[in-house]
Design a protein around this motif. Structure first.
Motif, PDB file in Angstrom:
ATOM      1  N   ARG A   1      27.870  43.263  37.129  1.00 35.92           N
ATOM      2  CA  ARG A   1      28.044  44.630  36.630  1.00 35.92           C
ATOM      3  C   ARG A   1      29.493  45.090  36.734  1.00 35.92           C
ATOM      4  O   ARG A   1      29.992  45.782  35.844  1.00 35.92           O
ATOM      5  N   PHE A   2      30.198  44.710  37.794  1.00 38.57           N
ATOM      6  CA  PHE A   2      31.623  45.046  37.879  1.00 38.57           C
ATOM      7  C   PHE A   2      32.404  44.288  36.807  1.00 38.57           C
ATOM      8  O   PHE A   2      33.350  44.824  36.223  1.00 38.57           O
ATOM      9  N   ARG A   3      32.045  43.055  36.544  1.00 38.37           N
ATOM     10  CA  ARG A   3      32.712  42.267  35.504  1.00 38.37           C
ATOM     11  C   ARG A   3      32.550  42.956  34.147  1.00 38.37           C
ATOM     12  O   ARG A   3      33.486  43.024  33.357  1.00 38.37           O
ATOM     13  N   GLU A   4      31.369  43.487  33.868  1.00 37.55           N
ATOM     14  CA  GLU A   4      31.129  44.206  32.611  1.00 37.55           C
ATOM     15  C   GLU A   4      31.904  45.520  32.564  1.00 37.55           C
ATOM     16  O   GLU A   4      32.447  45.886  31.528  1.00 37.55           O
ATOM     17  N   ALA A   5      31.941  46.233  33.671  1.00 39.47           N
ATOM     18  CA  ALA A   5      32.594  47.541  33.714  1.00 39.47           C
ATOM     19  C   ALA A   5      34.122  47.440  33.681  1.00 39.47           C
ATOM     20  O   ALA A   5      34.794  48.280  33.081  1.00 39.47           O
ATOM     21  N   LEU A   6      34.658  46.403  34.328  1.00 42.16           N
ATOM     22  CA  LEU A   6      36.114  46.202  34.424  1.00 42.16           C
ATOM     23  C   LEU A   6      36.445  44.742  34.123  1.00 42.16           C
ATOM     24  O   LEU A   6      36.743  43.950  35.015  1.00 42.16           O
ATOM     25  N   PRO A   7      36.404  44.356  32.844  1.00 40.79           N
ATOM     26  CA  PRO A   7      36.577  42.938  32.503  1.00 40.79           C
ATOM     27  C   PRO A   7      37.909  42.330  32.949  1.00 40.79           C
ATOM     28  O   PRO A   7      37.980  41.132  33.197  1.00 40.79           O
ATOM     29  N   ALA A   8      38.944  43.127  33.059  1.00 41.76           N
ATOM     30  CA  ALA A   8      40.252  42.593  33.442  1.00 41.76           C
ATOM     31  C   ALA A   8      40.448  42.526  34.953  1.00 41.76           C
ATOM     32  O   ALA A   8      41.436  41.959  35.416  1.00 41.76           O
ATOM     33  N   ALA A   9      39.540  43.074  35.721  1.00 36.71           N
ATOM     34  CA  ALA A   9      39.700  43.134  37.177  1.00 36.71           C
ATOM     35  C   ALA A   9      39.400  41.790  37.825  1.00 36.71           C
ATOM     36  O   ALA A   9      38.570  41.016  37.350  1.00 36.71           O
ATOM     37  N   ALA A  10      40.078  41.554  38.933  1.00 40.80           N
ATOM     38  CA  ALA A  10      39.739  40.424  39.796  1.00 40.80           C
ATOM     39  C   ALA A  10      38.707  40.942  40.793  1.00 40.80           C
ATOM     40  O   ALA A  10      38.890  42.004  41.392  1.00 40.80           O
ATOM     41  N   ILE A  11      37.624  40.205  40.961  1.00 37.30           N
ATOM     42  CA  ILE A  11      36.552  40.638  41.852  1.00 37.30           C
ATOM     43  C   ILE A  11      36.538  39.724  43.068  1.00 37.30           C
ATOM     44  O   ILE A  11      36.369  38.508  42.948  1.00 37.30           O
ATOM     45  N   TYR A  12      36.752  40.335  44.227  1.00 39.33           N
ATOM     46  CA  TYR A  12      36.816  39.604  45.483  1.00 39.33           C
ATOM     47  C   TYR A  12      35.610  39.934  46.343  1.00 39.33           C
ATOM     48  O   TYR A  12      35.297  41.106  46.559  1.00 39.33           O
ATOM     49  N   VAL A  13      34.946  38.916  46.838  1.00 41.69           N
ATOM     50  CA  VAL A  13      33.875  39.075  47.805  1.00 41.69           C
ATOM     51  C   VAL A  13      34.375  38.482  49.115  1.00 41.69           C
ATOM     52  O   VAL A  13      34.742  37.306  49.174  1.00 41.69           O
ATOM     53  N   TYR A  14      34.420  39.309  50.139  1.00 42.97           N
ATOM     54  CA  TYR A  14      34.800  38.845  51.476  1.00 42.97           C
ATOM     55  C   TYR A  14      33.523  38.713  52.285  1.00 42.97           C
ATOM     56  O   TYR A  14      32.874  39.703  52.621  1.00 42.97           O
ATOM     57  N   ASP A  15      33.165  37.475  52.556  1.00 42.29           N
ATOM     58  CA  ASP A  15      31.934  37.163  53.276  1.00 42.29           C
ATOM     59  C   ASP A  15      32.214  37.193  54.772  1.00 42.29           C
ATOM     60  O   ASP A  15      33.068  36.478  55.269  1.00 42.29           O
ATOM     61  N   ASN A  16      31.472  38.028  55.466  1.00 43.20           N
ATOM     62  CA  ASN A  16      31.686  38.242  56.897  1.00 43.20           C
ATOM     63  C   ASN A  16      30.616  37.536  57.721  1.00 43.20           C
ATOM     64  O   ASN A  16      29.799  38.163  58.374  1.00 43.20           O
ATOM     65  N   ASN A  17      30.620  36.202  57.651  1.00 43.24           N
ATOM     66  CA  ASN A  17      29.702  35.362  58.426  1.00 43.24           C
ATOM     67  C   ASN A  17      28.248  35.507  58.003  1.00 43.24           C
ATOM     68  O   ASN A  17      27.345  35.462  58.845  1.00 43.24           O
ATOM     69  N   SER A  18      28.012  35.667  56.727  1.00 37.15           N
ATOM     70  CA  SER A  18      26.635  35.758  56.252  1.00 37.15           C
ATOM     71  C   SER A  18      25.859  34.505  56.639  1.00 37.15           C
ATOM     72  O   SER A  18      26.399  33.404  56.632  1.00 37.15           O
ATOM     73  N   ARG A  19      24.591  34.681  56.919  1.00 35.25           N
ATOM     74  CA  ARG A  19      23.724  33.565  57.282  1.00 35.25           C
ATOM     75  C   ARG A  19      22.810  33.192  56.116  1.00 35.25           C
ATOM     76  O   ARG A  19      21.841  32.470  56.300  1.00 35.25           O
ATOM     77  N   ASP A  20      23.132  33.709  54.944  1.00 35.49           N
ATOM     78  CA  ASP A  20      22.331  33.418  53.756  1.00 35.49           C
ATOM     79  C   ASP A  20      23.247  32.851  52.674  1.00 35.49           C
ATOM     80  O   ASP A  20      24.308  32.325  52.972  1.00 35.49           O
ATOM     81  N   LEU A  21      22.869  32.961  51.442  1.00 40.40           N
ATOM     82  CA  LEU A  21      23.633  32.378  50.330  1.00 40.40           C
ATOM     83  C   LEU A  21      24.554  33.382  49.629  1.00 40.40           C
ATOM     84  O   LEU A  21      24.877  33.221  48.452  1.00 40.40           O
ATOM     85  N   THR A  22      25.008  34.391  50.344  1.00 37.56           N
ATOM     86  CA  THR A  22      25.880  35.410  49.752  1.00 37.56           C
ATOM     87  C   THR A  22      27.091  34.784  49.065  1.00 37.56           C
ATOM     88  O   THR A  22      27.373  35.070  47.906  1.00 37.56           O
TER      89      THR A  22
END
Length: 103
Positions: A30-51
């Motif tokens: 949804r962020f990619r659709e809303a802001l196609p030119a943006a770089a999207i960063y996910v900072y994973d903070n020790n997730s124990r799943d498949l984040t």
């Protein structure tokens, strides 16, 4: 005659995450659709799943932050990423990505 010079600002969407496997792919999409030119960063903070895996598959740049706690993640994001405009949201879909262009 001077030419028009257009400057496109660098936009970074920052998504700190901890165990957001069920929602992160949709949030990134949804962020990619809303802001196609943006770089999207996910900072994973020790997730124990498949984040991290789901975020990467959805097209996000994934970075792992091993120091537990949202404060550590936020400090790391702003230290690592250079942008003109920063937009931070949660990976659980709390905030509507469609509102991003107005911000």
């Amino acid at each position: 005659m001077p030419q028009d010079v257009r400057y496109e600002p660098v936009i970074a969407v920052l998504l700190p995450c901890y165990n957001e496997e069920l929602t992160i792919a949709e949030v990134v999409r949804r962020f990619r659709e809303a802001l196609p030119a943006a770089a999207i960063y996910v900072y994973d903070n020790n997730s124990r799943d498949l984040t991290a895996l789901r975020a990467r598959a959805a097209g996000a740049i994934v970075v792992r932050e091993p120091r537990q706690g949202k404060g550590n993640v936020v400090r790391r994001m702003f230290a690592d990423i250079e942008a003109d405009i920063y937009l931070m949201a949660d990976g659980d879909g709390t905030y509507a990505p469609e509102d991003a262009p107005q911000l």
